[in-house]
Scaffold this motif. Structure first.
Motif, PDB file in Angstrom:
ATOM      1  N   LEU A 179      36.212 -11.541  22.408  1.00  0.00           N
ATOM      2  CA  LEU A 179      37.010 -10.957  21.321  1.00  0.00           C
ATOM      3  C   LEU A 179      38.493 -11.190  21.554  1.00  0.00           C
ATOM      4  O   LEU A 179      39.001 -10.986  22.665  1.00  0.00           O
ATOM      5  CB  LEU A 179      36.740  -9.448  21.217  1.00  0.00           C
ATOM      6  N   GLN A 180      39.180 -11.611  20.489  1.00  0.00           N
ATOM      7  CA  GLN A 180      40.642 -11.804  20.566  1.00  0.00           C
ATOM      8  C   GLN A 180      41.324 -10.438  20.602  1.00  0.00           C
ATOM      9  O   GLN A 180      40.747  -9.434  20.164  1.00  0.00           O
ATOM     10  CB  GLN A 180      41.136 -12.539  19.327  1.00  0.00           C
ATOM     11  N   ALA A 181      42.576 -10.453  21.082  1.00  0.00           N
ATOM     12  CA  ALA A 181      43.354  -9.206  21.041  1.00  0.00           C
ATOM     13  C   ALA A 181      43.701  -8.888  19.588  1.00  0.00           C
ATOM     14  O   ALA A 181      43.800  -9.790  18.754  1.00  0.00           O
ATOM     15  CB  ALA A 181      44.628  -9.386  21.856  1.00  0.00           C
ATOM     16  N   GLY A 182      43.871  -7.634  19.277  1.00  0.00           N
ATOM     17  CA  GLY A 182      44.267  -7.251  17.928  1.00  0.00           C
ATOM     18  C   GLY A 182      43.687  -5.905  17.556  1.00  0.00           C
ATOM     19  O   GLY A 182      43.151  -5.187  18.399  1.00  0.00           O
ATOM     20  N   THR A 183      43.800  -5.560  16.289  1.00  0.00           N
ATOM     21  CA  THR A 183      43.290  -4.277  15.791  1.00  0.00           C
ATOM     22  C   THR A 183      42.115  -4.559  14.870  1.00  0.00           C
ATOM     23  O   THR A 183      42.242  -5.307  13.905  1.00  0.00           O
ATOM     24  CB  THR A 183      44.399  -3.544  15.006  1.00  0.00           C
ATOM     25  N   LEU A 184      40.981  -3.928  15.189  1.00  0.00           N
ATOM     26  CA  LEU A 184      39.756  -4.269  14.467  1.00  0.00           C
ATOM     27  C   LEU A 184      39.580  -3.427  13.195  1.00  0.00           C
ATOM     28  O   LEU A 184      39.743  -2.201  13.223  1.00  0.00           O
ATOM     29  CB  LEU A 184      38.552  -4.084  15.397  1.00  0.00           C
ATOM     30  N   VAL A 185      39.254  -4.120  12.124  1.00  0.00           N
ATOM     31  CA  VAL A 185      38.908  -3.437  10.862  1.00  0.00           C
ATOM     32  C   VAL A 185      37.520  -3.919  10.456  1.00  0.00           C
ATOM     33  O   VAL A 185      37.275  -5.127  10.393  1.00  0.00           O
ATOM     34  CB  VAL A 185      39.932  -3.774   9.753  1.00  0.00           C
ATOM     35  N   ARG A 186      36.611  -2.967  10.164  1.00  0.00           N
ATOM     36  CA  ARG A 186      35.251  -3.339   9.768  1.00  0.00           C
ATOM     37  C   ARG A 186      35.112  -3.193   8.248  1.00  0.00           C
ATOM     38  O   ARG A 186      35.528  -2.172   7.673  1.00  0.00           O
ATOM     39  CB  ARG A 186      34.245  -2.434  10.473  1.00  0.00           C
ATOM     40  N   PHE A 187      34.555  -4.223   7.612  1.00  0.00           N
ATOM     41  CA  PHE A 187      34.309  -4.185   6.173  1.00  0.00           C
ATOM     42  C   PHE A 187      32.812  -4.142   5.924  1.00  0.00           C
ATOM     43  O   PHE A 187      32.053  -4.917   6.505  1.00  0.00           O
ATOM     44  CB  PHE A 187      34.886  -5.441   5.494  1.00  0.00           C
ATOM     45  N   SER A 188      32.404  -3.225   5.060  1.00  0.00           N
ATOM     46  CA  SER A 188      31.026  -3.183   4.583  1.00  0.00           C
ATOM     47  C   SER A 188      31.096  -3.536   3.110  1.00  0.00           C
ATOM     48  O   SER A 188      31.703  -2.817   2.318  1.00  0.00           O
ATOM     49  CB  SER A 188      30.477  -1.765   4.771  1.00  0.00           C
ATOM     50  N   VAL A 189      30.532  -4.677   2.779  1.00  0.00           N
ATOM     51  CA  VAL A 189      30.707  -5.195   1.428  1.00  0.00           C
ATOM     52  C   VAL A 189      29.644  -4.637   0.497  1.00  0.00           C
ATOM     53  O   VAL A 189      28.450  -4.643   0.812  1.00  0.00           O
ATOM     54  CB  VAL A 189      30.670  -6.743   1.478  1.00  0.00           C
ATOM     55  N   GLY A 190      30.086  -4.147  -0.647  1.00  0.00           N
ATOM     56  CA  GLY A 190      29.163  -3.576  -1.635  1.00  0.00           C
ATOM     57  C   GLY A 190      28.696  -4.626  -2.633  1.00  0.00           C
ATOM     58  O   GLY A 190      28.555  -5.806  -2.293  1.00  0.00           O
ATOM     59  N   LEU A 191      28.506  -4.212  -3.871  1.00  0.00           N
ATOM     60  CA  LEU A 191      27.939  -5.112  -4.879  1.00  0.00           C
ATOM     61  C   LEU A 191      28.944  -5.423  -5.992  1.00  0.00           C
ATOM     62  O   LEU A 191      28.583  -5.917  -7.048  1.00  0.00           O
ATOM     63  CB  LEU A 191      26.660  -4.487  -5.474  1.00  0.00           C
ATOM     64  N   GLU A 192      30.235  -5.166  -5.729  1.00  0.00           N
ATOM     65  CA  GLU A 192      31.259  -5.451  -6.739  1.00  0.00           C
ATOM     66  C   GLU A 192      31.462  -6.971  -6.839  1.00  0.00           C
ATOM     67  O   GLU A 192      30.937  -7.732  -6.016  1.00  0.00           O
ATOM     68  CB  GLU A 192      32.600  -4.798  -6.348  1.00  0.00           C
ATOM     69  N   SER A 193      32.270  -7.398  -7.828  1.00  0.00           N
ATOM     70  CA  SER A 193      32.471  -8.848  -7.968  1.00  0.00           C
ATOM     71  C   SER A 193      33.346  -9.357  -6.830  1.00  0.00           C
ATOM     72  O   SER A 193      34.273  -8.675  -6.375  1.00  0.00           O
ATOM     73  CB  SER A 193      33.081  -9.177  -9.340  1.00  0.00           C
ATOM     74  N   ILE A 194      33.023 -10.586  -6.399  1.00  0.00           N
ATOM     75  CA  ILE A 194      33.731 -11.163  -5.254  1.00  0.00           C
ATOM     76  C   ILE A 194      35.226 -11.279  -5.559  1.00  0.00           C
ATOM     77  O   ILE A 194      36.072 -10.930  -4.732  1.00  0.00           O
ATOM     78  CB  ILE A 194      33.153 -12.554  -4.907  1.00  0.00           C
ATOM     79  N   SER A 195      35.548 -11.740  -6.773  1.00  0.00           N
ATOM     80  CA  SER A 195      36.973 -11.982  -7.060  1.00  0.00           C
ATOM     81  C   SER A 195      37.755 -10.662  -7.091  1.00  0.00           C
ATOM     82  O   SER A 195      38.897 -10.607  -6.622  1.00  0.00           O
ATOM     83  CB  SER A 195      37.137 -12.764  -8.372  1.00  0.00           C
ATOM     84  N   ASP A 196      37.144  -9.594  -7.586  1.00  0.00           N
ATOM     85  CA  ASP A 196      37.857  -8.297  -7.591  1.00  0.00           C
ATOM     86  C   ASP A 196      38.100  -7.820  -6.160  1.00  0.00           C
ATOM     87  O   ASP A 196      39.175  -7.301  -5.834  1.00  0.00           O
ATOM     88  CB  ASP A 196      37.037  -7.239  -8.354  1.00  0.00           C
ATOM     89  N   LEU A 197      37.103  -7.995  -5.308  1.00  0.00           N
ATOM     90  CA  LEU A 197      37.263  -7.555  -3.905  1.00  0.00           C
ATOM     91  C   LEU A 197      38.332  -8.406  -3.209  1.00  0.00           C
ATOM     92  O   LEU A 197      39.168  -7.889  -2.461  1.00  0.00           O
ATOM     93  CB  LEU A 197      35.931  -7.648  -3.163  1.00  0.00           C
ATOM     94  N   ARG A 198      38.304  -9.712  -3.479  1.00  0.00           N
ATOM     95  CA  ARG A 198      39.293 -10.601  -2.840  1.00  0.00           C
ATOM     96  C   ARG A 198      40.701 -10.221  -3.270  1.00  0.00           C
ATOM     97  O   ARG A 198      41.616 -10.135  -2.453  1.00  0.00           O
ATOM     98  CB  ARG A 198      38.988 -12.052  -3.210  1.00  0.00           C
ATOM     99  N   GLU A 199      40.853  -9.937  -4.547  1.00  0.00           N
ATOM    100  CA  GLU A 199      42.182  -9.531  -5.059  1.00  0.00           C
ATOM    101  C   GLU A 199      42.663  -8.247  -4.392  1.00  0.00           C
ATOM    102  O   GLU A 199      43.835  -8.094  -4.068  1.00  0.00           O
ATOM    103  CB  GLU A 199      42.091  -9.266  -6.566  1.00  0.00           C
ATOM    104  N   ASP A 200      41.740  -7.306  -4.220  1.00  0.00           N
ATOM    105  CA  ASP A 200      42.076  -6.025  -3.588  1.00  0.00           C
ATOM    106  C   ASP A 200      42.601  -6.277  -2.164  1.00  0.00           C
ATOM    107  O   ASP A 200      43.646  -5.742  -1.751  1.00  0.00           O
ATOM    108  CB  ASP A 200      40.802  -5.146  -3.556  1.00  0.00           C
ATOM    109  N   LEU A 201      41.881  -7.142  -1.414  1.00  0.00           N
ATOM    110  CA  LEU A 201      42.300  -7.457  -0.036  1.00  0.00           C
ATOM    111  C   LEU A 201      43.658  -8.135  -0.037  1.00  0.00           C
ATOM    112  O   LEU A 201      44.554  -7.779   0.749  1.00  0.00           O
ATOM    113  CB  LEU A 201      41.261  -8.367   0.637  1.00  0.00           C
TER     114      LEU A 201
END
Ligand SMILES: Cc1ncc(COP(=O)(O)O)c(C=O)c1O
Length: 407
Positions: free
Chosen positions: A374-396
């Motif tokens: 594992l690289q150094a850094g701060t870990l964030v875990r994402f659990s992906v739901g069933l929303e549209s991919i483009s909406d989720l990408r925009e949010d990120l």
């Protein structure tokens, strides 16, 4: 008494003679609720055997609803016996309590689901049962830790939060070589990404026990807590079943019905979660704020080759989970602000539901050893739901550009 005010025939309301016609058939199995179940006679009561599901004796020991769900979960995982418990964590705890006694030792991967480690450090230690954490990416480390007191080895593929995918068949071989029972937390695989009782597809190698948090993909709604314990070994199943009975564990009929209702769509939902998660994980790989993406289906993620050989038929299958190591030049406060700034990704534990979730973790407090993978850094875990991919990408994209400025 005046006829108008006659007392209602309460006995008739309880012991009504009407019996609905047999033969009702519909897509969903019936919901049978019971603590008490009736015996046709005292002789039958003395004779009925609940352990093999040949009869009904008490609601806690099984109803048509729970028996039906158990059989369908066996079909999902390729097992032959199943027990239902009130949560995924209680599946892990029931296995441990059924199989371990004072003086025994359990081996747990260092990247296991945290509360399984907490159980070992709490109740199990208190009962005189010791534990060791092994490096799941090094089968030799597992072998070296096995001794005459080892009675149970936990497996998890991939590990929780950091997502390293172990060489599962090799870990199982090491357990078999030492005649030690191996139990897999199969929540991620869900009986879909690989077959826990037939890891190589030749019927020769499998885990002894698959414990599954049905809370995640089989439920699929983020609204049910339930777990299962599936085996292929009747004697092992009976040992766990007797402990399960003595602990008084059971599940509610409405919850069992909710899982039965979701089960037919589990493979479709799992594939949809997988598709979106992989696209977003690949998007993260191209972001300058990201030091490492942890997703077993991505080349370069720890254990990718093991995932590929176990789950990689065609484009392979993976669940909707991945983690991102945000570059160490960003502070925890900035990473927290990024999580807070997301609108579609809600901050919450668990996974497998329709709503995408995000959670920052402080990995150093969760592991015995620092992993060189594992690289150094701060870990964030994402659990992906069933929303549209483009909406989720925009949010990120929006929250990352607001809170993780390019430095
Ligand atoms: C890998 C894994 N196993 C087990 C569990 C426990 O499931 P439950 O929340 O139903 O107790 C979880 C929950 O997040 C999990 O992630």
């Amino acid at each position: 008494m005046n006829e108008k005010h006659a007392a209602p025939d309460v006995t008739g309301l309880i012991h009504h003679p009407y019996v609905p016609p047999a033969g009702f058939a519909a897509p969903q199995p019936g919901v049978f609720k019971a603590s008490t179940v009736y015996f046709p006679s005292v002789a039958a009561m003395r004779q009925f055997e609940w352990k093999d599901k040949s009869a009904y004796t008490y609601g806690l020991h099984g109803t048509p609803t729970t028996y039906t769900l158990e059989e369908r979960l066996c079909a999902l995982e390729g097992g032959s016996q199943c027990l239902l418990v009130p949560s995924g964590l209680s599946a892990l705890a029931t296995v441990a309590l059924a199989l371990l006694k004072t003086g025994d030792e359990v081996l747990i991967p260092d990247n296991a689901y945290g509360p399984n480690k907490a159980l070992a450090e709490g109740e199990l230690r208190h009962y005189g049962i010791s534990h060791q954490y092994y490096d799941p990416m090094d089968p030799d480390d597992l072998s070296a830790r096995m001794n005459e007191r080892t009675r149970l080895v936990w497996l998890e593929a991939p590990g929780s939060v950091s997502m390293e995918f172990p060489d599962l068949p090799e870990l199982v071989r090491r357990c078999k070589a030492h005649s030690v029972t191996c139990a897999l937390d199969n929540t991620w695989g869900a009986g879909l990404a690989f077959k826990p009782f037939d890891l190589l597809g030749d019927g020769l190698l499998g885990v002894d026990i698959s414990a599954h948090a049905l809370t995640k993909y089989p439920s699929g709604g983020g609204d049910v807590l339930m777990g299962s314990i599936v085996t292929c070994d009747a004697a092992l199943h009976l040992k766990i079943k007797l402990c399960h009975m003595r602990l008084g564990l059971g599940v509610g009929a409405n919850d069992a019905e909710a899982v039965l209702r979701s089960l037919p769509s589990v493979a479709l939902r799992y594939a949809a979660h997988d598709r979106t998660a992989r696209e977003l994980a690949q998007w993260w790989q191209a972001q300058p704020q990201c030091a490492q993406v942890l997703h077993p289906a991505l080349t370069g993620s720890p254990g990718h080759a093991h995932w590929q050989s176990l789950c990689g038929q065609g484009s392979g299958l993976a669940a909707g989970l991945f983690s991102v190591m945000i570059d160490a030049r960003y502070t925890q406060a900035q990473v927290d602000a990024f999580c807070d700034g997301l609108q579609l990704f809600k901050i919450g534990y668990s996974w497998g539901g329709p709503v995408s979730l995000v959670m920052p973790y402080v990995l150093q407090t969760m592991r015995q050893r620092r992993s060189e993978l594992l690289q150094a850094g701060t870990l964030v875990r994402f659990s992906v739901g069933l929303e549209s991919i483009s909406d989720l990408r925009e949010d990120l994209q929006r929250s990352a550009s607001e809170h993780l400025p390019l430095i």
